[in-house]
Motif scaffolding. Sequence first.
Motif, short mmCIF file in Angstrom:
data_model
loop_
_atom_site.label_atom_id
_atom_site.label_comp_id
_atom_site.label_asym_id
_atom_site.label_seq_id
_atom_site.Cartn_x
_atom_site.Cartn_y
_atom_site.Cartn_z
N ASN A 198 0.59 -1.24 -0.08
CA ASN A 198 -0.13 -0.04 -0.02
C ASN A 198 0.75 1.25 0.07
N MET A 199 1.99 1.24 1.00
CA MET A 199 2.77 2.32 0.91
C MET A 199 3.45 2.63 -0.44
N ARG A 200 3.81 1.54 -1.01
CA ARG A 200 4.49 1.49 -2.39
C ARG A 200 3.70 2.35 -3.45
N ASN A 201 2.33 1.81 -3.65
CA ASN A 201 1.25 2.50 -4.35
C ASN A 201 1.05 3.89 -4.19
N VAL A 202 1.04 4.27 -2.86
CA VAL A 202 0.84 5.70 -2.47
C VAL A 202 2.41 6.48 -2.66
N GLY A 203 3.34 5.92 -2.54
CA GLY A 203 4.70 6.65 -2.78
C GLY A 203 4.81 6.87 -4.16
N LEU A 204 4.45 5.62 -4.95
CA LEU A 204 4.67 5.89 -6.48
C LEU A 204 3.76 6.91 -6.97
N GLY A 205 2.52 7.22 -6.36
CA GLY A 205 1.60 8.30 -6.71
C GLY A 205 2.19 9.45 -6.40
N LEU A 206 2.89 9.84 -5.08
CA LEU A 206 3.59 10.91 -4.92
C LEU A 206 4.73 11.34 -5.95
N ILE A 207 5.48 10.40 -6.40
CA ILE A 207 6.29 10.54 -7.28
C ILE A 207 5.91 11.25 -8.73
N GLN A 208 4.73 10.44 -9.01
CA GLN A 208 4.06 10.75 -10.41
C GLN A 208 3.36 12.14 -10.28
N MET A 224 12.81 17.53 -7.90
CA MET A 224 13.62 16.06 -8.16
C MET A 224 15.13 16.45 -8.00
N ALA A 225 15.33 17.51 -9.20
CA ALA A 225 16.52 17.92 -9.42
C ALA A 225 17.27 18.73 -8.49
N GLY A 226 16.47 19.01 -7.18
CA GLY A 226 16.91 19.87 -6.12
C GLY A 226 17.37 18.98 -4.93
N LEU A 227 17.28 17.61 -5.15
CA LEU A 227 17.53 16.76 -4.01
C LEU A 227 19.02 16.59 -4.22
N THR A 228 19.93 17.37 -3.73
CA THR A 228 21.44 17.36 -3.87
C THR A 228 21.91 16.09 -3.17
N ASP A 229 21.39 15.72 -2.10
CA ASP A 229 21.74 14.62 -1.50
C ASP A 229 21.51 13.21 -2.09
N GLY A 230 20.68 13.27 -3.12
CA GLY A 230 20.31 12.00 -3.82
C GLY A 230 19.12 11.54 -3.45
N ALA A 231 18.27 11.30 -4.60
CA ALA A 231 16.80 10.80 -4.38
C ALA A 231 16.83 9.53 -3.67
N SER A 232 17.83 8.67 -3.79
CA SER A 232 17.88 7.41 -3.15
C SER A 232 18.35 7.52 -1.72
N ASN A 233 18.84 8.71 -1.45
CA ASN A 233 19.38 8.90 -0.05
C ASN A 233 18.18 9.96 0.85
N THR A 234 17.17 10.04 0.26
CA THR A 234 16.25 11.01 0.87
C THR A 234 15.00 10.24 1.15
N MET A 235 14.47 10.29 2.59
CA MET A 235 13.29 9.56 2.74
C MET A 235 12.05 10.57 2.30
N MET A 236 10.98 9.75 1.68
CA MET A 236 9.82 10.70 1.21
C MET A 236 8.55 10.23 2.04
N ILE A 237 8.28 8.97 2.31
CA ILE A 237 7.07 8.77 3.24
C ILE A 237 7.61 7.50 4.16
N HIS A 291 12.36 3.27 -4.27
CA HIS A 291 12.52 2.37 -3.68
C HIS A 291 11.79 2.21 -2.13
N PHE A 292 11.65 1.15 -1.50
CA PHE A 292 10.99 1.08 -0.36
C PHE A 292 11.66 0.06 0.44
N GLN A 293 11.86 0.17 1.74
CA GLN A 293 12.36 -0.67 2.54
C GLN A 293 12.24 -0.73 4.07
N PHE A 294 12.49 -1.47 5.17
CA PHE A 294 12.10 -1.50 6.27
C PHE A 294 13.15 -0.58 6.98
N LEU A 295 12.95 0.35 8.01
CA LEU A 295 13.93 1.01 8.47
C LEU A 295 14.03 0.60 10.01
#
Length: 350
Positions: A52-62, A221-234, A319-323
């Motif tokens: 469910n989170m993946r669907n919501v998160g991908l909706g945010l990215i779209q 997206m271009a302003g995420l200077t730390d990297g999109a893969s290193n920035t929590m979204m949800i 990408h989504f993972q357990f923290l």
Amino acid sequence: MCSDPECCRQRSGYTIIELLMVVGVISILIALVLPAVQSARNSARQVQCLNNMRNVGLGLIQATDAADRFPACGYYGDGTPGTVGSFRSWVVEILPYIDQGTLYNQWNFEKHYLDPLNAPLGETHLPVLTCADDISVVPGQGNLSYVVNSGVGFSALIAGIHDCPIGPASGKLDLNGNGITCNSSTEGDGTPSDREMFFQMGLFFNETWKGEVRARRHHTMAGLTDGASNTMMISENIRTGYDPTRSQSNWASPNPYLTSFYIGYPCLNGTCSEGNVDYNLANSGSSAINAGIDQPEGSSPFPKSLHYGGVNVGYCDGHFQFLSEKIDGKVYAALASPQGGALEGTLLAQ
């Protein structure tokens, strides 16, 4: 035929000892199987929650790709006549991307979320917005189990000053440690302002809607200077969404305690002056991951779930993972910040 009289007198069946042994073996098997079944069910709920989170998160990215910017976590009026009040949350912005285009098309963006035209829409239960392990979900209501990354706090109108950065539990933020709060000016001393550092430390922000714009800040997206893969979204927070004691709480509310999650304020004594920065505070006490599980809805805006040992989190690259709830405070703060590198040269770079 039995030729032996003694044999004929023997009765077939189990002795008491044998019966007790069978019962004991069955009990042991049940004791072994039940935890395994429960563990399998827990794992299934966690996977469903993550999906469910993946669907919501991908909706945010779209939605971000379509608008070329991340949405506000909540939209408010700016205090001018006709624009006072609470308009909507980030969830409204992503409705078309989570198969809720009909709801989105019915939403009146000129009205508050509690307006009679919008209120019934915000009360709609959308299963994709909830986690299967969220015990606070009330059937048939506008529940929400997922919240967006707002860094160290949100902005508000304080003592007549608009757009003042404040922490959810710490009050006004003095991020540059110069003793000045709720003011964008640093009087030419070369130090970044609190508002600039506030922007660098979080991803989603409150914004004003219509009228005279007083608070408008957002990342791309271009302003995420730390990297999109290193920035929590949800992340998850089972203590948000609908609250039976407060009918105004649902997924459409822009209340920052309902839309977002925050890290703990990393500065001692309410100011980020020299010697006061301690990133261990980012994941500690009542603001730690999975702390405040028993708090009322909307009173503990920090990541929390009923999954053992941590929470599900989604990142800006999809990408989504357990923290782990034991994550180091400095690492946790870095994942919350989209522009942490910009803090180099300040006390918050420690």
